[in-house]
Design an enzyme around this catalytic site. Sequence first.
Site, short mmCIF file in Angstrom:
data_model
loop_
_atom_site.label_atom_id
_atom_site.label_comp_id
_atom_site.label_asym_id
_atom_site.label_seq_id
_atom_site.Cartn_x
_atom_site.Cartn_y
_atom_site.Cartn_z
N MET A 143 0.85 -1.18 0.00
CA MET A 143 0.00 0.00 0.00
C MET A 143 0.89 1.24 0.00
SD MET A 143 -3.00 1.27 -0.05
CE MET A 143 -3.29 3.04 -0.08
N GLU A 144 0.51 2.17 -0.90
CA GLU A 144 1.38 3.33 -1.18
C GLU A 144 1.22 4.45 -0.15
OE1 GLU A 144 -1.18 2.20 -3.05
OE2 GLU A 144 -2.44 3.81 -3.78
N HIS A 163 6.44 0.18 -8.17
CA HIS A 163 5.04 0.58 -8.34
C HIS A 163 4.61 1.55 -7.23
CE1 HIS A 163 0.81 0.08 -9.59
NE2 HIS A 163 0.54 0.13 -8.29
N GLU A 164 5.00 1.24 -6.00
CA GLU A 164 4.61 2.12 -4.88
C GLU A 164 5.35 3.45 -4.97
OE1 GLU A 164 2.04 0.94 -3.41
OE2 GLU A 164 2.35 -0.97 -4.39
N HIS A 167 3.52 5.70 -7.23
CA HIS A 167 2.35 6.32 -6.62
C HIS A 167 2.70 7.65 -5.94
CE1 HIS A 167 -1.08 3.77 -7.23
NE2 HIS A 167 -0.49 2.68 -6.76
N GLU A 170 -4.19 4.01 -10.50
CA GLU A 170 -3.51 2.73 -10.77
C GLU A 170 -3.00 2.60 -12.20
OE1 GLU A 170 -2.46 1.13 -8.52
OE2 GLU A 170 -3.75 1.55 -6.81
N TYR A 185 -5.97 -1.48 -13.32
CA TYR A 185 -4.52 -1.39 -13.52
C TYR A 185 -4.17 -1.50 -15.01
CZ TYR A 185 -4.02 -2.20 -8.53
OH TYR A 185 -4.08 -2.07 -7.17
ZN LIG Z 1 -1.07 0.75 -7.11
#
Ligand SMILES: [Zn+2]
Length: 631
Positions: free
Chosen positions: A293-294, A318-319, A322, A341, A407
């Site tokens: 979780m970002e 990926h985080e 974000h 996303e 996504y």
């Molecule tokens: Zn994400």
Amino acid sequence: MEVGGLKSSCEGGRSLAHCRLVDVASASNFHSFKLRHFHLDLHLNFAVKRITGWQVLELTPVQPGVQSLILDTHPSLLVHSVDCKVPGASGAPDVVLSLTYRIEPFTDYGSSLNISLPAAVIRPHRAFRVTIRYTTTDGPAIWWLDAELTCGQTRPLVFTQGHSVCNRSFFPCFDTPAVKSTYSATVRVPEGVTVLMSASRSAYSKQDRVFQFSMEYPVPAYLVALVAGDLQHADIGPRSRVWAEPCILTCAVSKLGGNVERWLNVAEGLFGPYVWGRYDIVFLPPSFPIVAMENPCLTFIISSILESQEFLLIDVIHEIAHGWFGNAVTNATWEEMWLSEGLATYAQRRITTEAYGDAFTCLETMFRLDALHRQMRLLGDNNPVSKLQAKFEPGVNPSSLMNLFTYEKGFCFVSYLSQLCGDIERFDSFLRAYIEKFRFSSVIAQDLLDFFLGFFPELKESCVAQREGLEFERWLNGCGPPLCEPDLSAGKALTGPVQHLCDLWGMDAPEPQVISTFDLSSWSTFQTVLFLDRLLDRSPLPQGIKNPFLPLYEDLCGGVMKCFAVEVFYQTQARLHPNLRRTLQQILFQSSAFNTSTAPSLLTSPPSAPSSPTDPTANGTIALRDVNVSA
Ligand SMILES: [Zn+2]
């Protein structure tokens, strides 16, 4: 969506669309106020799994005639009192007024707290403070883990997970991504417990056992996060540190090393400065319900991801992405989660292309798009969950409609925009400008697309001249697969051998001798995953290949293996988080009521390992397959 679109504006410079913005997932009257800041003062009690404290909200009415403040809350949160400070007459001290309030039902994921505001409190455009005293126990945002659910199994741990609409059980709030504010917190804990929050500054007073936090940049309610337990840290870069339980800290540090600073630098080169100051990571026990979780300044990530260097890399990148897409610029409603996303996935792949090359990125994209097509086959072409702009009916929990389309179809749409502009680096500069313009605000798709056409005026002109529309409307509101997908041929050096081996297995009469001489020694995890997924896509597999122990509770329940599944469940349930335990009970004992088509990834994951919490064959593997699906 039409080219051009809404241009009118209203109060505060927000677009007309924003002023009419409806968030069906919030019961609050967030349009009536400006929330400048809020403070939480909390005491964590592990023995009774309870958080007690108060919250102070600093609000300014922005609409005439407002008589009440309505906040999102949850039945698990017990309000003790609400009061408000009012300046005394002609210089006299402030007067504390006790306010009346009532709790009303809203949906099965929350209720509303309706506070009456007397005329003495409300003056247009003048700030006032409301204090709410409350206790909260085991609401959907708050995960109390007994010691045996942690990696070290010696001390309990608690963490919160706000996405999408859970934080209303952590503190009363405007629980909509349209509203952002700064926050601060004071957290009191028993000795030996370390507290971390998604905040840009923190301090600890050992004498009082009090942690202080301050988030200087505005964030939506869902990005307020807390974790408390036996956590230690090590620095891994000039602005990054890893936090973890002592037993996994060394491993976590060795796997991440100096990479995080390198990834941040690549991201800054593409999308502009990282605005959050620190980028820290906390590794959570395997019962963390999602992969990562970002939370701003402090990514939460599951510790079982340490089993795979490649999944760890992709997920942390990926985080990090974000930090720009989702956190700095946020989707204003849950109906457009692809704005977070889809853009973060695109940005993640730009970073991996720069850092690890085209072939690696194409391989990773390919197995994710494979998964998207698999989901499409399950759902059918006309399923509305495949729309980028979902339409929530009142009462539907937004989290339940988060899926691979958010996504991967979102990623394909962003790739399409990048192809329209014709030059990937010009598109990078567009994304830099988009962040610069909308930083710390929340947007709708129209904002992004208007800005895109403003940035590339030639596209708008050629589109008008040729009387052919850009396909924004079909992308956003059409069901089914992406209208086009990026060219992945640059991945051939890595995906070619995978396809070759699949073809050998797929022959009418596979030749074991040819297959057994195939060299897999240099394959990466992603190549193996792509191969296994594609092999399974060819089901039913020839007898002799098929493994009857497919590790999915649902598959087991559908066949003669149900007894085995029940036995495994009874042996392992003590180590499962109560929420996961409930989900598995549902699968095992009420299978017919369970709908896989819209279930988040957790629900199709197997239980935690009966043996080691880091056993890669158990809890990690399937969660890893669905990496990012709920991150
Ligand atoms: Zn994400």
